[in-house]
Write a protein that holds these residues in place. Structure first.
Motif, mmCIF file in Angstrom:
data_model
loop_
_atom_site.group_PDB
_atom_site.id
_atom_site.type_symbol
_atom_site.label_atom_id
_atom_site.label_comp_id
_atom_site.label_asym_id
_atom_site.label_seq_id
_atom_site.Cartn_x
_atom_site.Cartn_y
_atom_site.Cartn_z
ATOM 1 N N THR A 39 100.104 -131.301 -2.811
ATOM 2 C CA THR A 39 99.142 -131.890 -3.563
ATOM 3 C C THR A 39 99.531 -133.306 -3.891
ATOM 4 O O THR A 39 98.742 -134.428 -3.663
ATOM 5 C CB THR A 39 98.848 -131.162 -5.162
ATOM 6 N N GLY A 75 105.436 -129.493 -12.405
ATOM 7 C CA GLY A 75 105.533 -129.263 -10.826
ATOM 8 C C GLY A 75 105.119 -130.343 -9.908
ATOM 9 O O GLY A 75 105.692 -130.827 -9.388
ATOM 10 N N VAL A 76 103.560 -130.806 -10.267
ATOM 11 C CA VAL A 76 103.152 -131.762 -9.453
ATOM 12 C C VAL A 76 103.896 -133.178 -9.654
ATOM 13 O O VAL A 76 104.043 -134.181 -8.676
ATOM 14 C CB VAL A 76 101.432 -131.819 -9.528
ATOM 15 N N SER A 122 107.131 -136.016 -22.239
ATOM 16 C CA SER A 122 106.658 -135.769 -23.529
ATOM 17 C C SER A 122 108.199 -135.922 -24.401
ATOM 18 O O SER A 122 108.145 -135.741 -25.626
ATOM 19 C CB SER A 122 106.143 -134.477 -23.978
ATOM 20 N N ARG A 182 113.047 -134.474 -20.737
ATOM 21 C CA ARG A 182 112.084 -134.383 -19.604
ATOM 22 C C ARG A 182 112.228 -135.797 -18.871
ATOM 23 O O ARG A 182 112.079 -135.630 -17.710
ATOM 24 C CB ARG A 182 110.710 -133.970 -20.089
ATOM 25 N N TYR A 201 105.471 -140.645 -23.611
ATOM 26 C CA TYR A 201 104.018 -140.910 -23.904
ATOM 27 C C TYR A 201 103.344 -140.028 -25.145
ATOM 28 O O TYR A 201 102.122 -140.459 -25.701
ATOM 29 C CB TYR A 201 103.047 -140.701 -22.795
ATOM 30 N N ILE A 235 93.909 -135.428 -10.610
ATOM 31 C CA ILE A 235 94.537 -134.417 -10.323
ATOM 32 C C ILE A 235 94.177 -132.997 -11.083
ATOM 33 O O ILE A 235 93.809 -131.822 -10.404
ATOM 34 C CB ILE A 235 95.871 -134.305 -9.840
ATOM 35 N N ALA A 241 95.982 -130.671 -17.530
ATOM 36 C CA ALA A 241 96.721 -129.827 -18.351
ATOM 37 C C ALA A 241 96.615 -130.005 -19.918
ATOM 38 O O ALA A 241 96.803 -128.941 -20.483
ATOM 39 C CB ALA A 241 98.229 -130.134 -17.857
ATOM 40 N N VAL A 272 91.261 -135.624 -6.417
ATOM 41 C CA VAL A 272 92.155 -134.868 -5.444
ATOM 42 C C VAL A 272 92.317 -133.635 -5.677
ATOM 43 O O VAL A 272 92.650 -133.020 -6.544
ATOM 44 C CB VAL A 272 93.643 -135.595 -5.856
ATOM 45 N N TRP A 289 93.442 -130.175 -3.508
ATOM 46 C CA TRP A 289 94.197 -130.018 -2.441
ATOM 47 C C TRP A 289 93.494 -128.583 -1.672
ATOM 48 O O TRP A 289 93.404 -128.553 -0.546
ATOM 49 C CB TRP A 289 95.585 -129.648 -2.711
ATOM 50 N N ARG A 295 104.831 -125.342 -21.995
ATOM 51 C CA ARG A 295 105.313 -126.702 -21.679
ATOM 52 C C ARG A 295 106.912 -126.681 -21.751
ATOM 53 O O ARG A 295 107.429 -127.540 -21.899
ATOM 54 C CB ARG A 295 104.795 -127.788 -22.386
#
Ligand SMILES: NC(=O)c1ccc[n+]([C@@H]2O[C@H](COP(=O)([O-])OP(=O)(O)OC[C@H]3O[C@@H](n4cnc5c(N)ncnc54)[C@H](OP(=O)(O)O)[C@@H]3O)[C@@H](O)[C@H]2O)c1
Length: 327
Positions: A126, A151-152, A172, A176, A191, A237, A240, A262, A264, A314
């Protein structure tokens, strides 16, 4: 065969370990002996009956797998029993055996192990399609990745870094963001605390990002569009955060920029040759080590529901795997 079973679309809490009949390959299909299945956000939706595809009940979730060919359907050329492969199956992969369409199955280079292929196929497929095809990324451009520790997101950070882009990761928490830096991000934005548009403008001396990877949606999409540079590409994409955003079209005009979808799965269906070429690039990256899926945990089938719960909460940095082997 043993499988993680969804009986009633009751979500993750309703999943159980049980037995399903061994699948048989239809014409144009293979049956794979699963070595590992990647866990994806859509697994959490499909078990609630909230994904585009609604499998007949009971079914096993698990949309991306790696393993060996166990049976070959009528009319299939080019695959033999025992071949090492990875496949996008939409569902059915959290089991000992699963069906796979030949057009969505790819042979693994010798140097690519099953875990990397199962963890990386969808996310890197993706992200590659997004950055190199829809996003026409060029070396030296600035890429902003939202949900960068998922993941992406992590796949996009690595692919953009490998392409010579300057990568700004948005995630977040500081932990991370540290993960994103390990994957090649140059800069980070928390963010959940910082205003996204202002932070991007500050990090780009007011210019904005050339390419935005958006897997989060909600209010972040408009902030990201406002942080996009002249001739930028906002790549939509996923959502979430749960909310599908609406965009003010005047921003596209003022910035001379694009918002591109996008999808996939649809690329695989509509343009299988192009998809195969891109999956080939991704697998070559796994083989030479330039791309490395980050696997944070492996769960046996008996604890598969825990893996989906981790992702939904998450709490999963990078990718989780579900494996038929109990150890
Ligand atoms: N279009 C396609 O072809 C395609 C292909 C694959 C996936 N997708 C979609 O892309 C999205 C991401 O997939 P993924 O596999 O990368 O998922 P993931 O591993 O769960 O990553 C999603 C990231 O989004 C962030 N996020 C922000 N708000 C969230 C919320 N309210 N709930 C959950 N996560 C939130 C999380 O990072 P922080 O906690 O750091 O914010 C998380 O790491 C999903 O919507 C999925 O369906 C689309």
């Amino acid at each position: 065969m043993r499988a993680l079973i969804c009986d009633r679309n009751e979500g993750i809490a309703g999943l159980r370990l049980g037995e399903l009949p061994d699948p048989q390959p239809a014409a144009g299909e293979l049956v794979l002996r699963v070595a590992a299945a990647g866990v994806n956000f859509y697994d959490t939706l499909i078990v609630q009956g909230k994904y585009q595809i609604k499998p007949p009940l009971p079914f096993a979730p698990g949309g991306e797998v790696a393993g060996t060919v166990a049976a070959v359907g009528e009319g299939v050329a080019g695959f033999r029993i025992g071949d090492r492969v990875c496949a996008f199956t939409s569902y059915g992969g959290d089991a000992e055996l699963c069906r796979a369409r030949v057009s969505q199955t790819w042979r693994l280079p010798q140097a690519v192990d099953f875990d990397s292929a199962a963890a990386g196929l969808v996310a890197y497929g993706t992200a590659w399609f997004a950055l190199h095809d829809r996003g026409r990324l060029a070396a030296g451009e600035t890429v902003l990745v939202l949900g960068a520790a998922g993941g992406v997101g992590l796949a996009a950070v690595q692919i953009a870094h490998a392409a010579g882009a300057r990568v700004i990761a948005a995630a977040s928490s500081p932990e991370r963001l540290a993960l994103c830096r390990e994957a090649g991000a140059d800069l980070g934005i928390e963010y959940s605390r910082q205003e996204l548009k202002d932070a991007v403008k500050e990090l780009t001396a007011g210019r904005g990002a050339d390419v935005v990877i958006d897997v989060v949606g909600g209010a972040f999409t408009e902030s990201a569009l406002r942080a996009t540079a002249w001739r930028g590409r906002l790549l939509v994409i996923g959502f979430a955060a749960g909310e599908i955003p609406r965009l003010p079209a005047n921003l596209l005009l003022l910035k001379g920029c694009e918002a591109s979808g996008v999808f996939w799965d649809e690329l695989l269906r509509r343009e299988p040759a192009r998809a195969a070429e891109q999956v080939g690039q991704v697998l070559a990256g796994f083989a030479d080590g330039s791309l490395r899926p980050r696997i944070s945990a492996r769960y046996p089938l008996s604890r598969g529901a825990e893996a989906l719960q981790m992702l939904a909460g998450r709490k999963a940095p990078g990718k989780l795997l579900i494996t038929p082997a109990e150890a």
